[in-house]
Scaffold this motif. Structure first.
Motif, PDB file in Angstrom:
ATOM      1  N   ILE A 236       0.837  -1.187   0.000  1.00 28.03           N
ATOM      2  CA  ILE A 236       0.000   0.000   0.000  1.00 28.03           C
ATOM      3  C   ILE A 236       0.878   1.244   0.000  1.00 28.03           C
ATOM      4  O   ILE A 236       0.623   2.210  -0.719  1.00 28.03           O
ATOM      5  CB  ILE A 236      -0.948  -0.026   1.206  1.00 28.03           C
ATOM      6  N   THR A 237       1.926   1.240   0.840  1.00 24.67           N
ATOM      7  CA  THR A 237       2.980   2.250   0.810  1.00 24.67           C
ATOM      8  C   THR A 237       4.301   1.494   0.881  1.00 24.67           C
ATOM      9  O   THR A 237       4.336   0.261   0.847  1.00 24.67           O
ATOM     10  CB  THR A 237       2.858   3.240   1.982  1.00 24.67           C
ATOM     11  N   GLN A 238       5.396   2.242   1.020  1.00 20.53           N
ATOM     12  CA  GLN A 238       6.695   1.585   1.136  1.00 20.53           C
ATOM     13  C   GLN A 238       6.845   0.841   2.459  1.00 20.53           C
ATOM     14  O   GLN A 238       7.704  -0.022   2.591  1.00 20.53           O
ATOM     15  CB  GLN A 238       7.818   2.618   1.001  1.00 20.53           C
ATOM     16  N   ARG A 239       6.013   1.148   3.451  1.00 19.89           N
ATOM     17  CA  ARG A 239       6.111   0.502   4.756  1.00 19.89           C
ATOM     18  C   ARG A 239       4.853  -0.293   5.133  1.00 19.89           C
ATOM     19  O   ARG A 239       4.938  -1.212   5.933  1.00 19.89           O
ATOM     20  CB  ARG A 239       6.386   1.547   5.843  1.00 19.89           C
ATOM     21  N   LEU A 240       3.717   0.069   4.593  1.00 19.88           N
ATOM     22  CA  LEU A 240       2.458  -0.585   4.932  1.00 19.88           C
ATOM     23  C   LEU A 240       2.151  -1.650   3.883  1.00 19.88           C
ATOM     24  O   LEU A 240       1.991  -1.334   2.700  1.00 19.88           O
ATOM     25  CB  LEU A 240       1.342   0.445   4.992  1.00 19.88           C
ATOM     26  N   ILE A 241       2.049  -2.918   4.322  1.00 19.87           N
ATOM     27  CA  ILE A 241       1.948  -4.048   3.403  1.00 19.87           C
ATOM     28  C   ILE A 241       0.797  -4.950   3.832  1.00 19.87           C
ATOM     29  O   ILE A 241       0.686  -5.336   4.998  1.00 19.87           O
ATOM     30  CB  ILE A 241       3.266  -4.857   3.371  1.00 19.87           C
ATOM     31  N   GLY A 270      -5.612 -16.351   5.381  1.00 17.70           N
ATOM     32  CA  GLY A 270      -5.297 -15.248   6.280  1.00 17.70           C
ATOM     33  C   GLY A 270      -5.130 -13.952   5.509  1.00 17.70           C
ATOM     34  O   GLY A 270      -4.821 -13.950   4.308  1.00 17.70           O
ATOM     35  N   LEU A 271      -5.352 -12.853   6.212  1.00 19.57           N
ATOM     36  CA  LEU A 271      -5.157 -11.521   5.649  1.00 19.57           C
ATOM     37  C   LEU A 271      -4.540 -10.669   6.753  1.00 19.57           C
ATOM     38  O   LEU A 271      -5.220 -10.343   7.744  1.00 19.57           O
ATOM     39  CB  LEU A 271      -6.485 -10.939   5.177  1.00 19.57           C
ATOM     40  N   ARG A 272      -3.286 -10.309   6.586  1.00 21.22           N
ATOM     41  CA  ARG A 272      -2.547  -9.595   7.627  1.00 21.22           C
ATOM     42  C   ARG A 272      -1.995  -8.279   7.077  1.00 21.22           C
ATOM     43  O   ARG A 272      -1.462  -8.252   5.960  1.00 21.22           O
ATOM     44  CB  ARG A 272      -1.405 -10.468   8.167  1.00 21.22           C
ATOM     45  N   LEU A 273      -2.122  -7.252   7.886  1.00 17.66           N
ATOM     46  CA  LEU A 273      -1.645  -5.918   7.523  1.00 17.66           C
ATOM     47  C   LEU A 273      -0.500  -5.565   8.461  1.00 17.66           C
ATOM     48  O   LEU A 273      -0.699  -5.454   9.679  1.00 17.66           O
ATOM     49  CB  LEU A 273      -2.779  -4.889   7.646  1.00 17.66           C
ATOM     50  N   ARG A 274       0.695  -5.385   7.908  1.00 16.82           N
ATOM     51  CA  ARG A 274       1.869  -5.093   8.739  1.00 16.82           C
ATOM     52  C   ARG A 274       2.475  -3.743   8.366  1.00 16.82           C
ATOM     53  O   ARG A 274       2.309  -3.248   7.255  1.00 16.82           O
ATOM     54  CB  ARG A 274       2.920  -6.189   8.597  1.00 16.82           C
ATOM     55  N   TYR A 275       3.183  -3.202   9.345  1.00 15.20           N
ATOM     56  CA  TYR A 275       3.892  -1.940   9.148  1.00 15.20           C
ATOM     57  C   TYR A 275       5.373  -2.181   9.425  1.00 15.20           C
ATOM     58  O   TYR A 275       5.746  -2.563  10.536  1.00 15.20           O
ATOM     59  CB  TYR A 275       3.353  -0.849  10.068  1.00 15.20           C
ATOM     60  N   GLU A 276       6.204  -1.962   8.423  1.00 18.14           N
ATOM     61  CA  GLU A 276       7.636  -2.234   8.545  1.00 18.14           C
ATOM     62  C   GLU A 276       8.349  -0.989   9.070  1.00 18.14           C
ATOM     63  O   GLU A 276       8.673  -0.075   8.317  1.00 18.14           O
ATOM     64  CB  GLU A 276       8.215  -2.648   7.193  1.00 18.14           C
ATOM     65  N   PHE A 277       8.580  -0.960  10.396  1.00 23.77           N
ATOM     66  CA  PHE A 277       9.433   0.098  10.933  1.00 23.77           C
ATOM     67  C   PHE A 277      10.823  -0.013  10.318  1.00 23.77           C
ATOM     68  O   PHE A 277      11.453   0.980   9.975  1.00 23.77           O
ATOM     69  CB  PHE A 277       9.505  -0.009  12.457  1.00 23.77           C
ATOM     70  N   ALA A 282       8.482  -5.815  11.945  1.00 24.50           N
ATOM     71  CA  ALA A 282       7.208  -5.363  11.393  1.00 24.50           C
ATOM     72  C   ALA A 282       6.051  -5.965  12.191  1.00 24.50           C
ATOM     73  O   ALA A 282       5.725  -7.142  12.011  1.00 24.50           O
ATOM     74  CB  ALA A 282       7.089  -5.756   9.921  1.00 24.50           C
ATOM     75  N   PRO A 283       5.412  -5.205  13.069  1.00 26.12           N
ATOM     76  CA  PRO A 283       4.211  -5.695  13.738  1.00 26.12           C
ATOM     77  C   PRO A 283       3.024  -5.707  12.770  1.00 26.12           C
ATOM     78  O   PRO A 283       3.012  -4.971  11.774  1.00 26.12           O
ATOM     79  CB  PRO A 283       4.003  -4.679  14.867  1.00 26.12           C
ATOM     80  N   TYR A 284       2.023  -6.532  13.080  1.00 20.97           N
ATOM     81  CA  TYR A 284       0.886  -6.658  12.174  1.00 20.97           C
ATOM     82  C   TYR A 284      -0.372  -7.023  12.951  1.00 20.97           C
ATOM     83  O   TYR A 284      -0.325  -7.494  14.091  1.00 20.97           O
ATOM     84  CB  TYR A 284       1.164  -7.705  11.097  1.00 20.97           C
ATOM     85  N   VAL A 285      -1.509  -6.826  12.299  1.00 26.14           N
ATOM     86  CA  VAL A 285      -2.814  -7.277  12.783  1.00 26.14           C
ATOM     87  C   VAL A 285      -3.524  -7.903  11.586  1.00 26.14           C
ATOM     88  O   VAL A 285      -3.176  -7.649  10.426  1.00 26.14           O
ATOM     89  CB  VAL A 285      -3.656  -6.120  13.360  1.00 26.14           C
ATOM     90  N   ALA A 314      -2.818 -10.868  16.104  1.00 31.55           N
ATOM     91  CA  ALA A 314      -1.888  -9.744  16.247  1.00 31.55           C
ATOM     92  C   ALA A 314      -0.518 -10.315  16.577  1.00 31.55           C
ATOM     93  O   ALA A 314      -0.407 -11.219  17.410  1.00 31.55           O
ATOM     94  CB  ALA A 314      -2.338  -8.770  17.328  1.00 31.55           C
ATOM     95  N   GLY A 315       0.489  -9.827  15.891  1.00 32.89           N
ATOM     96  CA  GLY A 315       1.815 -10.393  16.102  1.00 32.89           C
ATOM     97  C   GLY A 315       2.900  -9.515  15.509  1.00 32.89           C
ATOM     98  O   GLY A 315       2.719  -8.329  15.256  1.00 32.89           O
ATOM     99  N   VAL A 316       4.039 -10.142  15.294  1.00 34.21           N
ATOM    100  CA  VAL A 316       5.195  -9.428  14.790  1.00 34.21           C
ATOM    101  C   VAL A 316       5.942 -10.324  13.793  1.00 34.21           C
ATOM    102  O   VAL A 316       5.953 -11.559  13.945  1.00 34.21           O
ATOM    103  CB  VAL A 316       6.130  -9.010  15.949  1.00 34.21           C
ATOM    104  N   ARG A 317       6.516  -9.699  12.815  1.00 40.99           N
ATOM    105  CA  ARG A 317       7.339 -10.380  11.801  1.00 40.99           C
ATOM    106  C   ARG A 317       8.782  -9.959  11.998  1.00 40.99           C
ATOM    107  O   ARG A 317       9.101  -8.765  11.994  1.00 40.99           O
ATOM    108  CB  ARG A 317       6.863 -10.011  10.392  1.00 40.99           C
ATOM    109  N   LEU A 318       9.668 -10.934  12.181  1.00 40.17           N
ATOM    110  CA  LEU A 318      11.076 -10.659  12.459  1.00 40.17           C
ATOM    111  C   LEU A 318      11.941 -11.307  11.402  1.00 40.17           C
ATOM    112  O   LEU A 318      11.659 -12.436  10.953  1.00 40.17           O
ATOM    113  CB  LEU A 318      11.465 -11.187  13.848  1.00 40.17           C
TER     114      LEU A 318
END
Length: 320
Positions: A236-241, A270-277, A282-285, A314-318
């Protein structure tokens, strides 16, 4: 008579014009009106020097004294002064030193250089209609562009106990651009007896950047199984996926001790929306669901278990 009086009246102005000194470097003979044809210059008459002489008269530009040299002129301070202490670097490096070109490692051009990656794609907590718990999905590899050693694992805990999980160890060999064949072993654990499988499959990147994974399994007692997975990353953006995924599992024989029947046993999505700091954090919901099918759904209904379960996650991607 009138002409005589006109000559007498204009005579003082003509005399004053003759007394004006000629400007150095100016060609008065060549100056004429555009509509007036040039005429022969009149004989030069000695000019009476004016009280104030032009100091540059009769000198060329090259003969000007050094005091008039533009290079000797001193400029005042530039406007603006010094940059503030917190100003950004002019080259946008932010203090990061450049690497030496002679020591640069071209890993992309050397398929023999090994490297390693560990990705915790899902490390999450869920709350669903069937219960609450945690789940994981991870993969890692070590090797080069042609050959890699892959490690994959996924599973979940529910109501404080391990419900289901598996781990795979595979040798991956590149056979085409973005495509690898895989050969190895898989081990199932959780509720029911453990199962061991030989695994072989195909993994790669399909057109339009779909990640595909298809693996077949052969176990003891003539058991067979298969798993197909697909996922996609929508930026969706460079950080929001936004990441949708789909998984289908099937078995060739009944395995009542592990609550499985032959045929397609489950479809998971599944459908997960994450934000890559950063790329590594990258945490996600999102939302996930599991639907049991065929004989496996009938077996679940007989035991009072849910056939379809929807969960909020809700979780995190590492990434290491």
């Amino acid at each position: 008579m009138r002409r005589a009086w006109l000559v007498v009246a204009l005579w003082p102005f003509a005399a004053a014009a003759q007394e004006m000194p000629a400007m150095s470097g100016m060609d008065h003979a060549g100056m004429h009106h555009a509509d007036t044809p040039p005429t022969e210059p009149a004989p030069a008459t000695p000019a009476t020097p004016s009280p104030v002489q032009d100091p540059h008269a009769g000198h060329a530009m090259g003969d000007m004294p050094a005091t008039h040299d533009m290079g000797s002129m001193k400029m005042g301070p530039m406007q603006g002064g010094s940059a503030p202490a917190d100003a950004r670097n002019p080259d946008y490096s932010d203090g990061i030193a450049p690497s030496a070109m002679h020591g640069m490692a071209m890993h992309d051009m050397d398929d023999t250089a090994p490297s390693a990656t560990l990705l915790l794609d899902r490390l999450e907590a869920f709350a669903g209609q069937g219960g609450h718990g945690q789940s994981w999905e991870a993969e890692g590899w070590y090797g080069n562009d042609a050959n890699k050693l892959w490690l994959r694992s996924e599973g979940e805990r529910e109501d404080g106990r391990l419900r289901d999980g598996d781990v795979e160890l595979l040798w991956s060999h590149a056979v085409a651009t973005f495509w690898d064949t895989q050969l190895g072993v898989r081990s199932d654990f959780g509720e029911g007896p453990k199962r061991q499988w030989a695994a072989f499959g195909l993994q790669g990147l399909a057109p339009y950047w779909f990640e595909l994974e298809a693996t077949a399994y052969v176990g003891q007692g003539g058991r067979t199984a298969a798993r197909v997975r697909a996922e996609y990353e929508l930026r969706i953006t460079q950080r929001l996926i936004l990441q949708p995924e789909l998984e289908v599992n099937a078995y060739g024989k009944d395995d009542a001790r592990r609550l499985l029947r032959s045929g397609i046993s489950s479809v998971e999505g599944g459908l997960r929306l994450r934000y890559e700091f950063t790329r590594t954090f990258a945490p996600y919901v999102g939302v996930a669901w599991e639907h049991l099918t065929g004989g496996t759904a009938d077996l679940a209904a007989e035991q009072g278990r849910r056939i379809t379960d929807r969960r909020w996650v809700a979780g995190v991607r590492l990434w290491f």
